[in-house]
Design a protein around this motif. Structure first.
Motif, PDB file in Angstrom:
ATOM      1  N   UNK A 264       0.849  -1.191   0.000  1.00 23.49           N
ATOM      2  CA  UNK A 264       0.000   0.000   0.000  1.00 23.49           C
ATOM      3  C   UNK A 264       0.875   1.228   0.000  1.00 23.49           C
ATOM      4  N   UNK A 265       0.487   2.219  -0.792  1.00 16.59           N
ATOM      5  CA  UNK A 265       1.381   3.367  -0.950  1.00 16.59           C
ATOM      6  C   UNK A 265       0.652   4.676  -0.803  1.00 16.59           C
ATOM      7  N   UNK A 266       1.446   5.663  -0.548  1.00 16.67           N
ATOM      8  CA  UNK A 266       1.001   7.038  -0.529  1.00 16.67           C
ATOM      9  C   UNK A 266       0.733   7.445  -1.984  1.00 16.67           C
ATOM     10  N   UNK A 267      -0.247   8.316  -2.211  1.00 16.73           N
ATOM     11  CA  UNK A 267      -0.580   8.614  -3.602  1.00 16.73           C
ATOM     12  C   UNK A 267       0.187   9.798  -4.176  1.00 16.73           C
ATOM     13  N   UNK A 268       0.795  10.599  -3.326  1.00 20.55           N
ATOM     14  CA  UNK A 268       1.671  11.679  -3.809  1.00 20.55           C
ATOM     15  C   UNK A 268       0.993  12.621  -4.788  1.00 20.55           C
ATOM     16  N   UNK A 269       1.768  13.171  -5.743  1.00 18.63           N
ATOM     17  CA  UNK A 269       1.216  14.193  -6.629  1.00 18.63           C
ATOM     18  C   UNK A 269       0.189  13.682  -7.628  1.00 18.63           C
ATOM     19  N   UNK A 270       0.069  12.359  -7.797  1.00 15.74           N
ATOM     20  CA  UNK A 270      -0.954  11.831  -8.711  1.00 15.74           C
ATOM     21  C   UNK A 270      -2.329  11.958  -8.063  1.00 15.74           C
ATOM     22  N   UNK A 271      -2.387  11.794  -6.757  1.00 11.85           N
ATOM     23  CA  UNK A 271      -3.644  11.912  -6.028  1.00 11.85           C
ATOM     24  C   UNK A 271      -4.402  10.599  -5.949  1.00 11.85           C
ATOM     25  N   UNK A 272      -5.532  10.615  -5.244  1.00 16.40           N
ATOM     26  CA  UNK A 272      -6.367   9.433  -5.175  1.00 16.40           C
ATOM     27  C   UNK A 272      -6.332   8.771  -3.813  1.00 16.40           C
TER      28      UNK A 272
ATOM     29  N   UNK B 174       9.259  -0.933  -8.456  1.00 15.92           N
ATOM     30  CA  UNK B 174       9.304  -1.166  -9.900  1.00 15.92           C
ATOM     31  C   UNK B 174       7.978  -0.840 -10.593  1.00 15.92           C
ATOM     32  N   UNK B 175       6.948  -0.601  -9.802  1.00 14.56           N
ATOM     33  CA  UNK B 175       5.672  -0.228 -10.398  1.00 14.56           C
ATOM     34  C   UNK B 175       4.832   0.511  -9.375  1.00 14.56           C
ATOM     35  N   UNK B 176       3.907   1.301  -9.870  1.00 12.25           N
ATOM     36  CA  UNK B 176       3.060   2.067  -8.956  1.00 12.25           C
ATOM     37  C   UNK B 176       1.706   2.252  -9.623  1.00 12.25           C
ATOM     38  N   UNK B 177       0.650   1.877  -8.911  1.00 13.59           N
ATOM     39  CA  UNK B 177      -0.686   2.002  -9.496  1.00 13.59           C
ATOM     40  C   UNK B 177      -1.566   2.865  -8.583  1.00 13.59           C
ATOM     41  N   UNK B 178      -2.476   3.596  -9.219  1.00 12.55           N
ATOM     42  CA  UNK B 178      -3.307   4.571  -8.513  1.00 12.55           C
ATOM     43  C   UNK B 178      -4.761   4.469  -8.968  1.00 12.55           C
ATOM     44  N   UNK B 179      -5.644   4.581  -8.027  1.00  7.66           N
ATOM     45  CA  UNK B 179      -7.071   4.770  -8.363  1.00  7.66           C
ATOM     46  C   UNK B 179      -7.423   6.139  -7.800  1.00  7.66           C
ATOM     47  N   UNK B 180      -7.705   7.094  -8.679  1.00 11.35           N
ATOM     48  CA  UNK B 180      -7.928   8.454  -8.164  1.00 11.35           C
ATOM     49  C   UNK B 180      -9.289   9.016  -8.539  1.00 11.35           C
ATOM     50  N   UNK B 181     -10.181   8.130  -9.010  1.00  9.95           N
ATOM     51  CA  UNK B 181     -11.560   8.558  -9.245  1.00  9.95           C
ATOM     52  C   UNK B 181     -11.671   9.717 -10.223  1.00  9.95           C
ATOM     53  N   UNK B 182     -12.274  10.797  -9.787  1.00  9.71           N
ATOM     54  CA  UNK B 182     -12.612  11.897 -10.706  1.00  9.71           C
ATOM     55  C   UNK B 182     -11.664  13.090 -10.588  1.00  9.71           C
ATOM     56  N   UNK B 183     -10.495  12.856 -10.010  1.00  3.15           N
ATOM     57  CA  UNK B 183      -9.547  13.957  -9.792  1.00  3.15           C
ATOM     58  C   UNK B 183      -9.235  14.748 -11.068  1.00  3.15           C
TER      59      UNK B 183
ATOM     60  N   UNK C 275     -10.959  13.916 -14.284  1.00  2.60           N
ATOM     61  CA  UNK C 275     -12.131  13.962 -15.163  1.00  2.60           C
ATOM     62  C   UNK C 275     -13.055  15.105 -14.767  1.00  2.60           C
ATOM     63  N   UNK C 276     -13.105  15.431 -13.481  1.00  2.58           N
ATOM     64  CA  UNK C 276     -14.006  16.492 -13.026  1.00  2.58           C
ATOM     65  C   UNK C 276     -13.530  17.872 -13.517  1.00  2.58           C
ATOM     66  N   UNK C 277     -12.310  18.295 -13.158  1.00  4.20           N
ATOM     67  CA  UNK C 277     -11.897  19.627 -13.628  1.00  4.20           C
ATOM     68  C   UNK C 277     -11.775  19.705 -15.147  1.00  4.20           C
ATOM     69  N   UNK C 278     -11.462  18.575 -15.792  1.00  2.51           N
ATOM     70  CA  UNK C 278     -11.237  18.627 -17.234  1.00  2.51           C
ATOM     71  C   UNK C 278     -12.482  18.266 -18.041  1.00  2.51           C
ATOM     72  N   UNK C 279     -13.572  17.985 -17.355  1.00  2.24           N
ATOM     73  CA  UNK C 279     -14.829  17.751 -18.066  1.00  2.24           C
ATOM     74  C   UNK C 279     -14.852  16.481 -18.887  1.00  2.24           C
ATOM     75  N   UNK C 280     -14.249  15.411 -18.378  1.00  2.00           N
ATOM     76  CA  UNK C 280     -14.296  14.127 -19.091  1.00  2.00           C
ATOM     77  C   UNK C 280     -15.502  13.348 -18.575  1.00  2.00           C
ATOM     78  N   UNK C 281     -16.633  13.543 -19.275  1.00  4.83           N
ATOM     79  CA  UNK C 281     -17.887  12.953 -18.818  1.00  4.83           C
ATOM     80  C   UNK C 281     -18.479  12.051 -19.877  1.00  4.83           C
ATOM     81  N   UNK C 282     -19.258  11.077 -19.421  1.00  3.39           N
ATOM     82  CA  UNK C 282     -20.037  10.262 -20.351  1.00  3.39           C
ATOM     83  C   UNK C 282     -21.501  10.310 -19.926  1.00  3.39           C
ATOM     84  N   UNK C 283     -22.344   9.957 -20.872  1.00  2.19           N
ATOM     85  CA  UNK C 283     -23.751   9.792 -20.541  1.00  2.19           C
ATOM     86  C   UNK C 283     -23.915   8.428 -19.894  1.00  2.19           C
ATOM     87  N   UNK C 284     -24.454   8.422 -18.688  1.00  3.75           N
ATOM     88  CA  UNK C 284     -24.638   7.157 -17.975  1.00  3.75           C
ATOM     89  C   UNK C 284     -25.892   6.450 -18.437  1.00  3.75           C
ATOM     90  N   UNK C 285     -26.166   5.265 -17.904  1.00  4.70           N
ATOM     91  CA  UNK C 285     -27.339   4.474 -18.325  1.00  4.70           C
ATOM     92  C   UNK C 285     -28.647   5.244 -18.122  1.00  4.70           C
TER      93      UNK C 285
END
Lengths: 444, 444
Positions: free
Chosen positions: B196-204, B284-293, B295-305
């Motif tokens: 488990x890691x700190x998310x740092x500047x990527x966020x999440x 050797x690798x680092x993975x992040x789940x940062x949700x809408x960090x 997509x929200x400010x940049x307006x990356x939206x889809x039409x949901x069901x």
């Protein structure tokens, strides 16, 4: 690849900014996206074609005895100060200052760096000849980037650098690349004609551009029709046979061929009317023999057979794979879209299911898809629920060489349709025939 | 490859600037050359290993359903202004001004650009999930680059970006990459433990580092011995089975594992002495789940069901292939040099002719070389006239898994020697046995 799981963002409208057909088609086919002036992302379809082109380039470089390395994109300015090009290069060079205020630059080419590599390690004429190449991103800060990947700012380049003991052996190294280039372009589905060229900022006294004839070419070129009859040197060419190479190059440099810049009206006028081709051309490669232009100021010397220190004689050899994508499309397209030569096509075959959800269609499409994979082919399965017309338009646009159409009506009679993208030829065959053909890895 | 035609600049002395063993060995084995602080050229041997590592990464990304693209190295500053990171990023970001005085930068990562690609083309939840990855050079202007490729300024990175409709499905995307990473490192010959890691500047709020245990590791890590017994998920893992993925990730995240930063003395103290491993580790690798960090400010939206516009939930997933080369060497070397795992070795087998010019040796070496090629192996033929000791030292240093030694004394009795680099085991076998073994593509 299943299209429903792929990322192929087809554009319905023609983007306004695209002035030439390759740029338009690459945008419409979802191959590239512009990120800034002259700077592009390669989307999945574009990336696949780029890889195929790079593989062909690598194979032919390797065949000719060149060895692959990978130099960085960012270079220290001091190497360029040594060669004298740092001030000479002008505003096309992207100059960078790092956090410690050191002058760096984004490499527009690598003569200096590769000469530095050479002088660090090579001491003796016994280690020659040597030819090192790499495929790496370059940056040239064009005042007015345009024509998509044809004149970008950030672009991929294969650049090779040869090192030899003297002028004459460096000429043989030049011939090796000359022949490798003929083979490379031919394998990419292009007819490229070598034309004597100006050496420009690279310098030197022997240089050829390889020019593809295309109606939409950027410049006027003049050549003898004889070139169109020439056979490209075969895969069995012996790159260690200097005489055979000299003969090949002599053959390919004898008939008249010149770009606008180097055109000689008198020599041209002496040709008969029916041998003259005056056309538009696109430069796809450029090779230079510049002797000691870099080795001398940078001290890249070896001990010669007689014991003396000799600056090595060098050449450099460039192909822009990203630009090549544009050139291939300029040379091979129609109203409906791109027509990829088989060798660089992003997929070998499109398998189009006309009615997704219909058992017969689903089943046949799935079988065809698996058969193609089994046959070592790389198929694109259109398993989307788009309309028939939209499906056909998409596959015509992206230009996969062969389409196999599985529709409910044909399948009711056990038949599918095979369409050849280039000829437009359509023929029916039984599903079993199609499956056998694909399993055998054949596409005819 | 014939060594006499190759470019393998072995260094006899240990370079002073190298503080750690992987840096020393990469310089000595002629894999890299430093061009400026933290900026390297990859020489032929280094390039070959880098390619093999990248191929494994690609295969596992593809298997997990990610799609390859290629974004440029230079990015416009405005994308980073949109996300708010342009000012936040600090002096590690290499800022560039082009000839038209536009603010650009050399990408240290690509969250902004890939979000821009996504928002340009994707409109509907039906096009999800989507995971786009690329392998591209990055630049981070470290104040003090060191340890060779382990902490360079210009470095290669595989970065993948996942897009999903909601937090929960984005978690499955995260699990896919989690499992792909376990497979990737294992195939590179490494045991990497997710921590488990700190998310740092990527966020999440969800992040794991993959850490290789190595005595020379950069940081202290703590983990349960249980990990060493775990089997890596197989090539038949079903990446569309969310439940199976969840179970796998649960298994690999249950035992205690923490970097220094995230270490919990209390939980650690609760473990029995013989399960605790306190060691040095290399990320050797680092993975992040940062949700809408982004997509929200940049307006990356889809039409949901249900028809509403939803900002997509994202993750990013990074591996540094150049750094991985260093990590593999840190984890696998001895006094004499590198010990490549078979999967990433630059050549499969060294064929060493002990007396070049001797008919028996020349003939046997040539036959062995051809047999290896026929067997689909990639052999390195040492046809140089170096002394026996120097030859052995070179091949030990560059760490090809198997060496076949063809010497005049052995060959007089029809025998060659096979040496396994990792075990040091040597055995004699007849030339015919060796030829058969190579023709069969086997190395035992």
């Amino acid at each position: 690849m299943r299209l429903s799981h792929y990322f192929l963002p087809i554009l319905k409208e023609t983007p306004r900014e695209a002035e030439i057909v390759s740029h338009r088609l690459m945008l419409r086919a979802g191959m590239i996206k512009q990120q800034a002036a002259g700077i592009f992302s390669f989307l999945p379809l574009g990336k696949k074609v780029l890889d195929k082109v790079c593989d062909i380039i690598r194979e032919e470089q390797d065949r000719a005895g060149a060895i692959e390395i990978l130099m960085p994109t960012v270079q220290p300015a001091d190497l360029w100060q040594e060669s004298g090009r740092y001030n000479a290069y002008g505003p096309e060079m992207l100059r960078i200052r790092d956090r410690h205020d050191r002058d760096m630059l984004y490499g527009p080419t690598n003569e200096e760096m590769v000469t530095d590599i050479f002088r660090t390690y090579v001491r003796s004429y016994k280690d020659l000849p040597l030819n090192l190449y790499h495929l790496q991103w370059k940056f040239r800060d064009e005042v007015r980037p345009r024509f998509g990947v044809m004149r970008g700012r950030e672009f991929l380049m294969k650049d090779a650098y040869s090192f030899d003991l003297d002028y004459e052996s460096a000429k043989i190294a030049y011939y090796r690349m000359f022949v490798a280039y003929l083979r490379t372009f031919q394998r990419c589905g292009l007819t490229a004609i070598p034309m004597r060229a100006d050496t420009g900022p690279i310098g030197g006294d022997l240089s050829h551009e390889f020019i593809v004839l295309a109606e939409t070419g950027e410049s006027e070129v003049f050549c003898d029709r004889a070139f169109l009859e020439y056979d490209t040197p075969g895969a069995d060419t012996d790159f260690s046979d200097a005489e055979a190479l000299s003969d090949l190059v002599a053959k390919w440099t004898t008939p008249y061929a010149a770009t606008d810049e180097m055109h000689d009206e008198q020599a041209w006028g002496a040709l008969s009317d029916d041998t003259r081709i005056s056309a538009r051309g696109i430069e796809v490669g450029h090779i230079f023999h510049f002797g000691t232009k870099y080795s001398e100021p940078m001290g890249a010397k070896v001990t010669g057979p007689a014991g003396a220190q000799v600056p090595v004689s060098m050449g450099s050899y460039g192909i822009g794979p990203t630009r090549l994508l544009g050139a291939i499309i300029e040379a091979s397209h129609d109203e409906a879209g791109i027509i990829w030569p088989q060798s660089v096509a992003p997929f070998d075959v499109s398998i189009i299911s006309m009615k997704v959800g219909d058992d017969l269609c689903d089943d046949a499409a799935e079988k065809l898809y698996r058969a193609a994979k089994e046959g070592g082919l790389d198929p694109l399965l259109d398993d989307t629920d788009a309309r028939a017309g939209a499906k056909f338009a998409t596959h015509e646009l992206i230009g996969i060489p062969v389409q196999i159409v599985a529709g409910p009506r044909g399948l009711a009679e056990g038949k599918v349709e095979l369409r050849a993208r280039a000829s437009g030829e359509k023929r029916e065959l039984s599903l079993d025939e199609a499956l056998n053909m694909l399993t055998a890895g054949a596409l005819r």
